[in-house]
Motif scaffolding. Structure first.
Motif, PDB file in Angstrom:
ATOM      1  N   GLY A  20       0.878  -1.106  -0.080  1.00  0.00           N
ATOM      2  CA  GLY A  20       0.033  -0.034  -0.235  1.00  0.00           C
ATOM      3  C   GLY A  20       1.023   1.241  -0.002  1.00  0.00           C
ATOM      4  N   TYR A  21       1.723   1.526   0.900  1.00  0.00           N
ATOM      5  CA  TYR A  21       2.641   2.649   0.831  1.00  0.00           C
ATOM      6  C   TYR A  21       3.393   2.939  -0.556  1.00  0.00           C
ATOM      7  CZ  TYR A  21       6.812   5.482   2.049  1.00  0.00           C
ATOM      8  OH  TYR A  21       7.585   6.417   2.265  1.00  0.00           O
ATOM      9  N   SER A  22       3.945   1.646  -1.075  1.00  0.00           N
ATOM     10  CA  SER A  22       4.566   1.718  -2.288  1.00  0.00           C
ATOM     11  C   SER A  22       3.602   2.226  -3.337  1.00  0.00           C
ATOM     12  CB  SER A  22       5.138   0.469  -2.744  1.00  0.00           C
ATOM     13  OG  SER A  22       6.021  -0.101  -1.925  1.00  0.00           O
ATOM     14  N   ALA A  23       2.504   1.523  -3.444  1.00  0.00           N
ATOM     15  CA  ALA A  23       1.468   1.954  -4.353  1.00  0.00           C
ATOM     16  C   ALA A  23       1.087   3.453  -4.099  1.00  0.00           C
ATOM     17  CB  ALA A  23       0.075   1.244  -4.213  1.00  0.00           C
ATOM     18  N   GLY A  24       1.077   3.741  -2.947  1.00  0.00           N
ATOM     19  CA  GLY A  24       0.612   5.404  -2.805  1.00  0.00           C
ATOM     20  C   GLY A  24       1.663   6.271  -3.288  1.00  0.00           C
ATOM     21  N   LEU A  25       2.895   5.850  -3.221  1.00  0.00           N
ATOM     22  CA  LEU A  25       3.916   6.764  -3.615  1.00  0.00           C
ATOM     23  C   LEU A  25       4.024   6.787  -5.364  1.00  0.00           C
ATOM     24  CD1 LEU A  25       7.245   5.680  -1.764  1.00  0.00           C
ATOM     25  CD2 LEU A  25       5.931   7.585  -1.651  1.00  0.00           C
ATOM     26  N   LEU A  26       3.525   5.678  -5.668  1.00  0.00           N
ATOM     27  CA  LEU A  26       3.475   5.897  -7.252  1.00  0.00           C
ATOM     28  C   LEU A  26       2.179   6.566  -7.471  1.00  0.00           C
ATOM     29  CD1 LEU A  26       4.521   4.762 -10.022  1.00  0.00           C
ATOM     30  CD2 LEU A  26       3.287   2.687  -9.876  1.00  0.00           C
ATOM     31  N   ALA A  27       0.959   6.393  -6.853  1.00  0.00           N
ATOM     32  CA  ALA A  27      -0.266   7.084  -7.259  1.00  0.00           C
ATOM     33  C   ALA A  27      -0.074   8.493  -7.086  1.00  0.00           C
ATOM     34  CB  ALA A  27      -1.082   6.673  -6.485  1.00  0.00           C
ATOM     35  N   ALA A  28       0.824   9.051  -6.593  1.00  0.00           N
ATOM     36  CA  ALA A  28       0.991  10.530  -6.479  1.00  0.00           C
ATOM     37  C   ALA A  28       1.361  10.970  -7.764  1.00  0.00           C
ATOM     38  CB  ALA A  28       1.976  10.829  -5.369  1.00  0.00           C
ATOM     39  N   HIS A  29       1.765  10.256  -8.656  1.00  0.00           N
ATOM     40  CA  HIS A  29       2.306  10.800  -9.940  1.00  0.00           C
ATOM     41  C   HIS A  29       1.160  10.563 -11.093  1.00  0.00           C
ATOM     42  CE1 HIS A  29       6.541  11.041  -8.805  1.00  0.00           C
ATOM     43  NE2 HIS A  29       6.483  10.311  -8.069  1.00  0.00           N
ATOM     44  N   VAL A  30      -0.019   9.996 -10.639  1.00  0.00           N
ATOM     45  CA  VAL A  30      -1.032  10.068 -11.493  1.00  0.00           C
ATOM     46  C   VAL A  30      -2.251  10.964 -11.246  1.00  0.00           C
ATOM     47  CG1 VAL A  30      -2.930   8.494 -12.171  1.00  0.00           C
ATOM     48  CG2 VAL A  30      -0.786   7.610 -11.862  1.00  0.00           C
ATOM     49  N   ASP A  31      -2.580  11.819 -12.101  1.00  0.00           N
ATOM     50  CA  ASP A  31      -3.412  12.983 -11.925  1.00  0.00           C
ATOM     51  C   ASP A  31      -4.770  12.585 -12.061  1.00  0.00           C
ATOM     52  OD1 ASP A  31      -4.741  15.440 -11.366  1.00  0.00           O
ATOM     53  OD2 ASP A  31      -4.144  16.155 -13.422  1.00  0.00           O
ATOM     54  N   ALA A  32      -5.515  11.875 -10.884  1.00  0.00           N
ATOM     55  CA  ALA A  32      -6.691  11.192 -10.680  1.00  0.00           C
ATOM     56  C   ALA A  32      -7.167  11.324  -9.322  1.00  0.00           C
ATOM     57  CB  ALA A  32      -6.966   9.951 -11.390  1.00  0.00           C
ATOM     58  N   ARG A  33      -8.298  11.392  -9.235  1.00  0.00           N
ATOM     59  CA  ARG A  33      -8.994  11.174  -7.693  1.00  0.00           C
ATOM     60  C   ARG A  33      -8.823   9.818  -7.088  1.00  0.00           C
ATOM     61  NH1 ARG A  33     -15.118  11.499  -5.394  1.00  0.00           N
ATOM     62  NH2 ARG A  33     -14.544  12.132  -3.251  1.00  0.00           N
ATOM     63  N   ALA A  34      -9.131   8.831  -8.030  1.00  0.00           N
ATOM     64  CA  ALA A  34      -8.894   7.312  -7.589  1.00  0.00           C
ATOM     65  C   ALA A  34      -7.851   6.797  -8.602  1.00  0.00           C
ATOM     66  CB  ALA A  34     -10.176   6.363  -7.849  1.00  0.00           C
ATOM     67  N   VAL A  35      -6.846   5.916  -8.026  1.00  0.00           N
ATOM     68  CA  VAL A  35      -5.787   5.489  -8.673  1.00  0.00           C
ATOM     69  C   VAL A  35      -5.592   3.899  -8.636  1.00  0.00           C
ATOM     70  CG1 VAL A  35      -3.294   5.529  -9.244  1.00  0.00           C
ATOM     71  CG2 VAL A  35      -4.675   7.519  -8.719  1.00  0.00           C
ATOM     72  N   SER A  36      -5.589   3.085  -9.572  1.00  0.00           N
ATOM     73  CA  SER A  36      -5.278   1.738  -9.628  1.00  0.00           C
ATOM     74  C   SER A  36      -3.716   1.180  -9.782  1.00  0.00           C
ATOM     75  CB  SER A  36      -6.148   0.995 -10.699  1.00  0.00           C
ATOM     76  OG  SER A  36      -5.841  -0.336 -10.786  1.00  0.00           O
ATOM     77  N   VAL A  37      -3.323   0.796  -8.961  1.00  0.00           N
ATOM     78  CA  VAL A  37      -1.856   0.265  -9.067  1.00  0.00           C
ATOM     79  C   VAL A  37      -1.662  -1.116  -9.005  1.00  0.00           C
ATOM     80  CG1 VAL A  37       0.226   0.359  -7.818  1.00  0.00           C
ATOM     81  CG2 VAL A  37      -1.210   2.496  -7.704  1.00  0.00           C
ATOM     82  N   ARG A  38      -0.911  -1.731  -9.893  1.00  0.00           N
ATOM     83  CA  ARG A  38      -0.822  -3.257 -10.069  1.00  0.00           C
ATOM     84  C   ARG A  38       0.575  -3.382  -9.878  1.00  0.00           C
ATOM     85  NH1 ARG A  38      -0.941  -7.102 -15.448  1.00  0.00           N
ATOM     86  NH2 ARG A  38      -0.379  -9.044 -14.492  1.00  0.00           N
ATOM     87  N   LEU A  39       0.825  -4.246  -8.697  1.00  0.00           N
ATOM     88  CA  LEU A  39       2.220  -4.547  -8.123  1.00  0.00           C
ATOM     89  C   LEU A  39       2.645  -5.592  -8.930  1.00  0.00           C
ATOM     90  CD1 LEU A  39       1.639  -3.722  -4.421  1.00  0.00           C
ATOM     91  CD2 LEU A  39       3.098  -2.500  -6.108  1.00  0.00           C
ATOM     92  N   ARG A  40       3.784  -5.591  -9.755  1.00  0.00           N
ATOM     93  CA  ARG A  40       4.005  -6.861 -10.505  1.00  0.00           C
ATOM     94  C   ARG A  40       5.080  -7.492 -10.120  1.00  0.00           C
ATOM     95  NH1 ARG A  40       1.878  -5.889 -15.960  1.00  0.00           N
ATOM     96  NH2 ARG A  40       1.033  -3.881 -16.268  1.00  0.00           N
TER      97      ARG A  40
END
Length: 225
Positions: A20-40
Motif C-alpha cells: 500500500g505504501y509503495s502504491a501510494g508513492l506511485l499513485a501520487a504521480h497520477v492526476d486522478a482522484r482514484a488510482v489503480s496500481v498493479r504490483l508486478r
C-alpha cells in the motif's frame, strides 16, 4: 525524470516494500482522484526507482503500473469506536501474523501503523481503531497520502486470511483518498471480503473519521502459501 525510494522502514514482507505504501508513492504521480496500481514485482528497498509514464521501474524491470480508475464502492455504516475496539481485541493476527515486522500491520513494530482488526459481532466486516501519531510521516496536521494508502492496504488482507495464513501479497490496489487523516484523532478502520477465486482473494477497506469517510479501496490479493 521522477524517482521514488521506499526506505527500509516501510517494508511489508521481509526485504520488500509495503504494497500500500509503495502504491501510494506511485499513485501520487497520477492526476486522478482514484488510482489503480498493479504490483508486478516485489518493490526493492532503499533504491532509487524511476517513474515513467505511470510505470515504476528498477532499471528496465517494471515493478508496478498505475493508471486513473473509477472506484464505485459503498462503505458500510461504521461501528462505534467502542465496537471497533471490542472487535480488534479479538484479532487473531496478533499472535499468528505471517509478516510480524510489516510496517502496516506488524505487531512487532513500534513505528508503524499497527492496523490490526478483528471481526465485528453480527456483521461481515472487520474493524479496528487507528489514532495516527507523529511517528508517522506527516505534514504537521495529517499523515501523508502514502500512509493513508498503507492504512487501507493491510486491513483488507485480514478478512481474507482470518487465521493469519496462508500468506497473501497485494496484487492490484485501487484507492481513493477523500479527506485528510489527522494526527491524534481516532479513526475506524473497516475491511470486508468480496470473494475468492483460485489463488486470488478480493476485498475492500475504508478509513472513517469523525467527519466521514477519509479513504476507501478495493484490493486483489494473491496467495503465496
Amino acid at each position: 525524470m521522477s524517482t521514488v525510494k521506499v526506505a527500509s522502514r516501510f517494508n511489508g514482507p521481509p526485504g520488500m516494500g509495503n504494497g500500500g505504501y509503495s502504491a501510494g508513492l506511485l499513485a501520487a504521480h497520477v492526476d486522478a482522484r482514484a488510482v489503480s496500481v498493479r504490483l508486478r514485482k516485489p518493490v526493492p528497498l532503499d533504491r532509487d526507482l524511476e517513474v515513467r509514464g505511470g510505470d515504476l521501474l528498477d532499471g528496465d524491470v517494471v515493478i508496478a503500473s498505475a493508471e486513473p480508475a473509477m472506484l464505485d464502492l459503498e462503505v458500510p455504516d461504521a461501528p462505534t469506536l467502542e465496537e471497533a475496539l471490542k472487535a480488534s481485541a479479538q484479532v487473531p493476527w496478533r499472535d499468528r501474523h505471517p509478516f510480524p515486522t510489516c510496517f502496516g500491520c506488524g505487531p512487532d513494530r513500534e513505528d508503524g501503523i499497527a492496523a490490526l482488526l478483528g471481526p465485528l459481532e453480527g456483521r461481515r466486516e472487520w474493524a479496528g481503531v487507528w489514532r495516527p501519531s507523529e511517528v508517522l510521516p506527516n505534514d504537521g496536521v495529517s499523515v501523508l497520502p502514502e500512509i493513508v494508502w498503507a492504512a487501507l492496504d493491510c486491513p483488507s488482507a485480514q478478512p481474507v486470511a482470518p487465521d493469519g495464513g496462508p500468506a497473501f501479497v497485494l496484487g492490484t490496489f485501487v484507492a481513493q483518498v477523500e479527506q485528510p487523516v489527522k494526527l491524534g484523532v481516532d479513526h475506524v478502520l473497516l475491511a470486508w471480503e468480496l470473494g475468492k477465486e483460485g489463488r486470488k482473494a478480493y476485498s475492500a477497506s475504508a478509513i472513517v473519521g469523525p467527519d466521514g469517510v477519509c479513504g476507501r479501496a478495493r484490493a486483489v490479493w494473491v496467495s503465496i502459501g
